[in-house]
Design an enzyme around this catalytic site. Sequence first.
Site, PDB file in Angstrom:
ATOM      1  N   HIS A  48       0.226  -1.255   0.346  1.00  0.00           N
ATOM      2  CA  HIS A  48       0.101   0.148  -0.313  1.00  0.00           C
ATOM      3  C   HIS A  48       1.110   1.559  -0.081  1.00  0.00           C
ATOM      4  O   HIS A  48       0.875   2.075  -1.122  1.00  0.00           O
ATOM      5  CB  HIS A  48      -1.354   0.553   1.578  1.00  0.00           C
ATOM      6  CG  HIS A  48      -1.536   1.344   1.852  1.00  0.00           C
ATOM      7  ND1 HIS A  48      -2.677   2.061   0.675  1.00  0.00           N
ATOM      8  CD2 HIS A  48      -1.027   1.838   2.980  1.00  0.00           C
ATOM      9  CE1 HIS A  48      -2.987   2.947   1.211  1.00  0.00           C
ATOM     10  NE2 HIS A  48      -2.283   3.186   2.096  1.00  0.00           N
ATOM     11  N   HIS A  72       3.556   6.232   5.448  1.00  0.00           N
ATOM     12  CA  HIS A  72       2.097   7.258   6.069  1.00  0.00           C
ATOM     13  C   HIS A  72       1.978   6.710   7.070  1.00  0.00           C
ATOM     14  O   HIS A  72       0.746   7.439   7.215  1.00  0.00           O
ATOM     15  CB  HIS A  72       1.449   7.560   4.818  1.00  0.00           C
ATOM     16  CG  HIS A  72       0.960   7.103   4.136  1.00  0.00           C
ATOM     17  ND1 HIS A  72       1.054   5.789   3.298  1.00  0.00           N
ATOM     18  CD2 HIS A  72      -0.547   6.570   4.640  1.00  0.00           C
ATOM     19  CE1 HIS A  72       0.482   4.957   2.980  1.00  0.00           C
ATOM     20  NE2 HIS A  72      -1.312   5.137   3.434  1.00  0.00           N
ATOM     21  N   GLU A  76       0.611   5.298  12.644  1.00  0.00           N
ATOM     22  CA  GLU A  76      -0.309   4.767  13.450  1.00  0.00           C
ATOM     23  C   GLU A  76      -0.908   3.489  14.000  1.00  0.00           C
ATOM     24  O   GLU A  76      -1.598   3.555  14.519  1.00  0.00           O
ATOM     25  CB  GLU A  76      -1.103   5.457  11.813  1.00  0.00           C
ATOM     26  CG  GLU A  76      -2.870   5.849  12.470  1.00  0.00           C
ATOM     27  CD  GLU A  76      -3.116   6.671  13.674  1.00  0.00           C
ATOM     28  OE1 GLU A  76      -1.850   7.671  14.303  1.00  0.00           O
ATOM     29  OE2 GLU A  76      -3.998   6.471  13.938  1.00  0.00           O
ATOM     30  N   ASP A  77      -0.037   2.623  13.329  1.00  0.00           N
ATOM     31  CA  ASP A  77      -0.508   1.332  13.041  1.00  0.00           C
ATOM     32  C   ASP A  77       0.828   0.246  13.394  1.00  0.00           C
ATOM     33  O   ASP A  77       0.518  -0.886  13.135  1.00  0.00           O
ATOM     34  CB  ASP A  77      -1.230   0.895  11.373  1.00  0.00           C
ATOM     35  CG  ASP A  77      -1.930   0.961  10.681  1.00  0.00           C
ATOM     36  OD1 ASP A  77      -2.761   2.310  11.050  1.00  0.00           O
ATOM     37  OD2 ASP A  77      -1.800   1.480   9.292  1.00  0.00           O
ATOM     38  N   ASP A 139      -2.781   8.374  -1.242  1.00  0.00           N
ATOM     39  CA  ASP A 139      -3.663   7.245  -0.042  1.00  0.00           C
ATOM     40  C   ASP A 139      -5.577   6.999  -0.194  1.00  0.00           C
ATOM     41  O   ASP A 139      -5.048   5.737  -0.725  1.00  0.00           O
ATOM     42  CB  ASP A 139      -3.269   8.312   1.793  1.00  0.00           C
ATOM     43  CG  ASP A 139      -4.011   6.748   2.295  1.00  0.00           C
ATOM     44  OD1 ASP A 139      -3.680   5.656   1.979  1.00  0.00           O
ATOM     45  OD2 ASP A 139      -4.138   7.207   3.561  1.00  0.00           O
ATOM     46  N   ASP A 259     -23.509  11.778 -27.510  1.00  0.00           N
ATOM     47  CA  ASP A 259     -22.193  12.107 -29.417  1.00  0.00           C
ATOM     48  C   ASP A 259     -21.682  13.441 -28.810  1.00  0.00           C
ATOM     49  O   ASP A 259     -21.441  14.562 -30.317  1.00  0.00           O
ATOM     50  CB  ASP A 259     -24.033  12.535 -29.923  1.00  0.00           C
ATOM     51  CG  ASP A 259     -23.951  11.735 -30.540  1.00  0.00           C
ATOM     52  OD1 ASP A 259     -23.884  11.002 -31.312  1.00  0.00           O
ATOM     53  OD2 ASP A 259     -25.533  11.645 -31.838  1.00  0.00           O
TER      54      ASP A 259
HETATM   55 MN    MN Z   1      -2.812   4.152   3.780  1.00  0.00          MN
END
Ligand code: MN
Length: 698
Positions: A48, A72, A76-77, A139, A259
């Site tokens: 990711h 990024h 956070e993770d 992201d 068209d």
């Molecule tokens: Mn992300």
Amino acid sequence: MADADLLIEEVSAYLKPQDVEYVREAIAFSHTAHQGQTRQSGDPYVSHPLAVARILTTLHLDAQAIIAALLHDVVEDTEVTTERVAGKFGKPVAELVDGLSKLDRIQFETREDAQAENFRKMLLAMARDVRVILIKLADRLHNMRTLESMARDKCERIARETMEIYAPIANRLGLNDIYRELQDLSFKYLHPNRYTVLAKALKVARGNRREVVNKILDAIRQRLAEFNIQADVTGREKNIYSIYKKMQSKSLAFAEVLDIYGFRVLVNDFASCYVALGALHGLYKPIPGKFKDYIAIPKVNGYQSLHTTLFGPFGTPIEIQIRTHEMHKIADAGVASHWLYKSGHASISDLHKKTHQWLQELLESLSQSSDSSEFLEHLKVDLFPDEVYVFTPKGKILSLPRGATAVDFAYSVHTDIGNHCIAVNVNHELVPLRTELRNGDRVEIVTAPHAKPNPAWLAYVTTSKARSHIRHFLKTMQSGESAQFGERLLNQALHALGVKPQDMDEAHWNKLLRDTGVKTRQEILADIGLGRRLNMVVARQLASIGETVSNEAAASTAITIQGTEGMAVQFAKCCRPIPGDPIIGVLKSGQGLMVHTRDCPTLHKGRGGEQWLDVVWDKDIHRPFDVGIKLLVANQRGVLAKVAAAIAEAESNIENVNFTNEGECTALHFTLEVNNRLHLANIMRSLRKIPEVIRIIR
Ligand code: MN
């Protein structure tokens, strides 16, 4: 790691070798940090951030932004801290990552348009650095591309948020490709059936259209050549969502929308744009009212181009955009075009300055045109930060002036909430009511039914709504409570005169009002409560109407003090009486009743003009009182801590403390909250047990 190799290849094309090396390190770092994590799809998580970084290389973003994109989700993770990122990749990268983590923590929940608008503003306001928004958009784009593996309901929420928040931001920043793709992907998840039908129809139509497109392309190229204009001419495809919108807004059938043929003409210079326009208007007839000159007056996102619509060979409308290659770069990449084709040498502050300059120029160029107000609003949050955007517990966004406090927030939600607030949770943490709110804060007001506005709030509220409500409340509360208290004082005085208050009927009161020229009974009672009128005088006036009363019956009865009388009863700061202390009440005209201890020295220095009243404490008092005590302690380390612990142990709060030096020892002046004399005695007893405490004086 094919993705990693591709990324390195892409950044090598425009970054310095040293920066490419940093990117390589960031890839390894991200890989290690996300080790063992997988995405919903089952792919290793690191795929990711790599994909996000690769989206940004198409915009030629600088090394810091690419590295921040790679990292990024790391803070956070994973276990990695912002400090570690700063240590390894520098503070600017850490700040970008931090900015992104902050954006991640806020969620858009409501459906209203006005809320979407506020949310977009808040995102822009929170991301002081444009790069944070660019990374966030990349992201989101990758998340949208890989949305299939998410649960249905989650898909819809993310798609709606993308359509309402992120696509418009991409549009405003002029990131056309990202804007279109975000729209199409959101549409796909919001209206899966319509999307499938349109996508299929478009695929079929494309084949049929090819012949017509080629024919028109040839005609345009030939015409421009006749005028000696060097130009790149291409056919344009509409994105699915814009076809859908056009069908809806103009009530057209799919075939009618399809068209319309679109072409783009890119020329070398500004003057050629207008020459090409003239040439093409000679080729096919222009449709009146369709010509737009966005070169002379650029669009709000900086977009410049000439737009015209022609009657094509078979009567089909042909939409043509004419612009220079330079203008096209901006049309494609918008804000990011400032990073495009930059030599690797430009410093970040230069780029920053450039972006800021770009916004500033845009601001100036737009200040003349009228349709710019909307975008100006958005620039305002970046350039003139005078507003903050905060969340209610239900996810609604409120806009408040910068400097607004929790009390302002409470009043802007509802007057009742303001009038009854006692505490506030900001981001799930209890903070003082005067706390200044920041962008993105989630604010939850705690109310209590009996809570009342505090005059002290006036010192820190910034909104006029809060200010006027607090003032209004204090005013009405004063007269209401004073009237109640005044009635008690009056009744007491009547009893003392041997008169039953209930015998003072309407006739008595009407006569009294006439005599005094006061409009209502309430007003007289309030005056008594506030000490503006003497209860004994009013009682005599009332009682003298109709019947006579013996003056000898003036045996006084003590007035009961409950401590909840509000502004009509105050406790003297000189002696700070607490329940259990023998007390006396002093009425001064224009003030309420002031309660002192009987042995208060200032009381006996009275200047006259006051009325003394016999007062006693009510038996049931359930509020704490402030009391002042002075402790003489030996100068030793940790004394204050011991004292404070003892006070807390005795279940009291320290309201205030300060120190003075008294020779060998230190004097601690405490203001404590106590319930009554007994409580204070207990506190003092436990303080005496501390060896360093020499003396305690109240
Ligand atoms: Mn992300």
